[in-house]
Design a protein around this motif. Structure first.
Motif, short mmCIF file in Angstrom:
data_model
loop_
_atom_site.label_atom_id
_atom_site.label_comp_id
_atom_site.label_asym_id
_atom_site.label_seq_id
_atom_site.Cartn_x
_atom_site.Cartn_y
_atom_site.Cartn_z
N GLU A 66 95.36 65.62 76.33
CA GLU A 66 95.32 66.41 77.57
C GLU A 66 96.65 66.24 78.30
O GLU A 66 97.21 65.15 78.33
N THR A 68 98.44 67.49 82.02
CA THR A 68 98.21 68.13 83.31
C THR A 68 99.54 68.33 84.03
O THR A 68 100.34 67.40 84.12
N GLN A 133 96.91 72.54 90.01
CA GLN A 133 96.94 71.75 88.77
C GLN A 133 96.54 72.65 87.62
O GLN A 133 95.60 73.44 87.74
N THR A 135 95.65 72.30 83.48
CA THR A 135 95.34 71.33 82.43
C THR A 135 95.36 72.01 81.07
O THR A 135 94.84 73.12 80.91
#
Length: 147
Positions: A66, A68, A133, A135
């Motif tokens: 992941e 971000t 944000q 992701t």
């Protein structure tokens, strides 16, 4: 004792993104947050099992990581991210996204490809506007050295 000649600043880092079909060439990401510009999450790169005889076995597993991206509310790059989002919504389809993170202070480059999976978009009304944000779930093959 000695001194490490490499600094640990993120201030001179370069973030680039490409979403072929929306942005066919890499675009520079600008206006990321000062204290939290981006972050790589954990990757589970192997699994292990312990047998009843006490012997551990292990094996590689394909994996994602992941990533971000944190942009300030006044970042000019929010427009780019929202254009990608609009394309996904208009076509009800996603596109692969390539990212490059260059960190000259430690002479490292990360390159990865994957999907934008979540976003917390829109400026939140607080004393100072909160940013957005984005992701991603990326396939990252590891860092490479740069000059």
């Amino acid at each position: 004792m000695g001194h490490n000649p490499l600094t640990i600043t993120a201030a001179n880092s370069v973030l680039m993104l490409r979403c072929t079909g929306v942005y066919d060439n890499f675009i520079n990401i600008k206006g990321f947050q000062a204290d939290n510009a981006w972050g790589f999450g954990e990757a589970n790169i192997a699994e292990t099992r312990m047998g009843v005889d006490g012997q551990q076995s292990q094996g590689y597993t394909p994996h994602e990581v992941e990533w971000t991206l944190h942009l300030e509310a006044n970042s000019p790059s929010i427009e780019h991210m929202e254009n990608i989002r609009k394309d996904f919504n208009a076509n009800m389809e996603t596109r692969p996204i390539d990212i490059v993170v260059e960190i000259p202070s430690i002479k490292i480059r990360y390159s990865a490809t994957g999907a934008m999976t979540k976003l917390t978009g829109g400026a939140a009304g607080q004393k100072l506007l909160a940013g957005s944000q984005y992701t991603f779930r990326l396939v990252l093959n590891g860092a490479e050295e740069i000059n």
